[in-house]
Design a protein around this motif. Structure first.
Motif, short mmCIF file in Angstrom:
data_model
loop_
_atom_site.label_atom_id
_atom_site.label_comp_id
_atom_site.label_asym_id
_atom_site.label_seq_id
_atom_site.Cartn_x
_atom_site.Cartn_y
_atom_site.Cartn_z
N THR A 1 1.01 -1.31 0.00
CA THR A 1 -0.18 0.09 0.02
C THR A 1 0.90 1.20 0.08
OG1 THR A 1 -1.88 -1.27 1.18
CG2 THR A 1 -1.85 1.19 1.49
N ARG B 1 1.54 3.78 -3.23
CA ARG B 1 1.06 5.38 -3.17
C ARG B 1 2.16 6.08 -3.49
NH1 ARG B 1 -2.15 4.06 1.66
NH2 ARG B 1 -4.32 4.42 0.96
N ASP C 1 3.00 8.53 -6.62
CA ASP C 1 3.34 10.01 -6.48
C ASP C 1 4.55 10.26 -7.34
OD1 ASP C 1 1.47 10.45 -4.37
OD2 ASP C 1 3.07 10.11 -2.73
N VAL D 1 -5.33 1.32 -3.68
CA VAL D 1 -4.50 2.58 -4.10
C VAL D 1 -4.88 2.91 -5.59
CG1 VAL D 1 -2.36 3.61 -4.07
CG2 VAL D 1 -2.87 2.10 -2.43
N GLU E 1 -8.07 4.53 -5.67
CA GLU E 1 -7.98 5.77 -5.46
C GLU E 1 -7.46 6.96 -6.16
OE1 GLU E 1 -5.32 5.67 -1.84
OE2 GLU E 1 -6.72 4.72 -0.67
N ARG E 2 -6.60 6.42 -7.00
CA ARG E 2 -5.91 7.40 -7.90
C ARG E 2 -6.55 7.46 -9.51
NH1 ARG E 2 -0.77 9.13 -6.03
NH2 ARG E 2 -0.94 8.49 -4.07
#
Length: 130
Positions: free
Chosen positions: A49, A53, A57, A93, A96-97
């Motif tokens: 996780t 992320r 990024d 994740v 989420e993106r």
């Protein structure tokens, strides 16, 4: 053919390892796989996780250098160590993106990445113009 090399200051120095984080050449964007390491070479965490992320990024920082973002991504390729055990956490994740309509998405299981501490490596395809 002219090449634009993309190595954001927020990313680790890649020149000592002989690669660029990304290149735009002849209207095509190429990206090196991004792992869960920050610009100071710190691992984001020992879990997928945290590493996912950080890898996203890193991708976002590279895309910002060419005035693009994750909304411009048309394909994601993820290499995951032990995907049967880690896919759900990776996918959380990912969800989420990205939102529908989702980019094309390939997930490959691998035994190990460039370093034994890495659990995920991400590449993206993004249309660009020179």
């Amino acid at each position: 053919m002219e090449h634009r090399h993309i190595n954001p200051e927020s990313a680790p120095d890649s020149t000592e390892h002989g690669y660029s984080h990304a290149i735009v050449a002849d209207g095509t964007f190429y990206i090196s796989g991004q792992v869960g390491m920050d610009g100071d070479r710190n691992l984001a965490g020992e879990d997928i996780t945290s590493q996912t992320r950080q890898a996203f990024d890193n991708v976002e920082a590279i895309l910002a250098e060419i005035d693009r973002d994750l909304n411009d991504v048309v394909k994601v390729k993820a290499h995951i160590v032990d995907p049967h055990d880690r896919f759900a956490d990776y996918n959380e994740v990912y969800q989420e993106r990205f939102a529908a309509p989702y980019p094309c998405h390939t997930v490959l299981g691998v035994e190990q990445l460039a370093g034994p501490e890495y659990l995920v490596e991400i590449e993206v395809d993004v249309p660009v113009e020179d």
